[in-house]
Design a protein around this motif. Structure first.
Motif, PDB file in Angstrom:
ATOM      1  N   MET A 152       0.900  -1.230   0.017  1.00 17.53           N
ATOM      2  CA  MET A 152      -0.013  -0.061  -0.059  1.00 17.53           C
ATOM      3  C   MET A 152       0.947   1.344   0.124  1.00 17.53           C
ATOM      4  N   MET A 176      -0.009   4.989  -0.851  1.00 19.55           N
ATOM      5  CA  MET A 176      -1.109   5.570   0.242  1.00 19.55           C
ATOM      6  C   MET A 176      -0.302   6.113   1.556  1.00 19.55           C
ATOM      7  N   GLU A 229      -3.967   6.498   5.818  1.00 21.19           N
ATOM      8  CA  GLU A 229      -4.972   5.707   4.701  1.00 21.19           C
ATOM      9  C   GLU A 229      -4.734   4.466   4.849  1.00 21.19           C
ATOM     10  N   ILE A 230      -3.519   3.721   5.082  1.00 24.27           N
ATOM     11  CA  ILE A 230      -3.032   2.385   5.302  1.00 24.27           C
ATOM     12  C   ILE A 230      -3.844   2.168   6.585  1.00 24.27           C
ATOM     13  N   GLU A 274      -6.626   3.163   8.144  1.00 22.84           N
ATOM     14  CA  GLU A 274      -8.055   3.155   7.829  1.00 22.84           C
ATOM     15  C   GLU A 274      -8.322   1.838   7.016  1.00 22.84           C
ATOM     16  N   ASN A 275      -7.770   1.379   6.195  1.00 20.44           N
ATOM     17  CA  ASN A 275      -7.851   0.603   5.325  1.00 20.44           C
ATOM     18  C   ASN A 275      -7.869  -1.016   5.911  1.00 20.44           C
ATOM     19  N   THR A 276      -6.578  -0.843   6.672  1.00 22.36           N
ATOM     20  CA  THR A 276      -6.389  -2.301   7.376  1.00 22.36           C
ATOM     21  C   THR A 276      -7.058  -2.438   8.681  1.00 22.36           C
TER      22      THR A 276
END
Lengths: 193, 47
Positions: free
Chosen positions: A147, A153, A157-158, A160-162
């Motif tokens: 990512m 990213m 953001e990482i 939030e995504n993971t």
């Protein structure tokens, strides 16, 4: 006294397949046409180029049978040369040519930022080796690294995504890099271009 | 005496295309083949 065959006869002979007639025509008018071109462009190399293009047009026209003989071979060739000189200046106006001197080479200031073929092959090889190494990482570290590096990213953001905290994402990234370095050192892999 | 109009001196020089250019044109002429099909002329370079 040497008998000079008329241009119109030479043209006719050439159209009928006598290649030698063309050579006589070119040599007969070489100096006159070249001097005309040179007087306009003032460059020997460009003169050669335009002279060549002129006769390529002449050859094509004669061979296609589009030339109508009116006893004006030279004026016709000069007209073609004249038009090509105009084309040359038009083209140069759109795209001016800059020639460097002995003291200054333009390529020392600007350069092509693309890799040459050899470097591109090496880069592709490194990329593919690196992909294989990344595949060996634990899943959570691999995910963060992909990512961050490949999808550009941010760690916010990482996270939030993971679904992990920013600190955890940072830690995973750090371990991913440490592990990659370990594998690289252990196997003596060289990853430089 | 000082030379004047020196900028355009070259314009008076006689130029001549080199023998290689003439040879190239001869070879080009020999390799050029025009084929007419349905009133359309196609140029082939049989080199």
């Amino acid at each position: 006294m040497e008998l000079q065959i008329d241009d119109s006869v030479l043209v006719k002979n050439y159209i009928n397949g006598e290649e030698k007639a063309l050579e006589v025509l070119i040599n007969r008018h070489n100096q006159r046409i070249s001097s005309f071109i040179y007087s306009k462009v003032l460059d020997r190399d460009i003169t050669e180029d335009i002279f060549q293009d002129t006769f390529i047009k002449v050859i094509k026209t004669l061979r296609k049978g589009s030339y109508s003989e009116e006893g004006k071979f030279l004026p016709w060739v000069m007209r073609i040369a004249h038009n090509l000189v105009i084309d040359h200046f038009r083209k140069n106006k759109r795209m001016p040519m800059f020639e460097g001197s002995d003291d200054f080479n333009i390529f020392s200031v600007i350069g092509d930022d693309q890799l040459n073929v050899e470097k591109q092959i090496i880069k592709d090889q490194i990329d593919s080796d690196l992909n294989l190494l990344i595949e060996e990482l634990p899943e959570d570290q691999k995910e963060v690294l992909m990512m961050r590096i490949y999808r550009d990213m941010s760690f916010k953001e990482i996270s939030e995504n993971t679904g992990v905290s920013i600190n955890t994402a940072l830690g995973r990234m750090r371990y991913a890099l440490i592990n990659l370095r370990k594998v690289i050192e252990k196997n003596n892999i060289v990853l430089t271009n | 005496m000082e030379k004047i109009y020196s900028d355009n001196q070259n314009a008076c020089k006689l130029a001549k295309a080199c023998p290689e250019t003439v040879q190239f044109l001869m070879n080009y002429s020999k390799s050029l083949n025009i084929v007419t099909y349905n009133n359309i002329q196609f140029e082939n370079n049989l080199n």
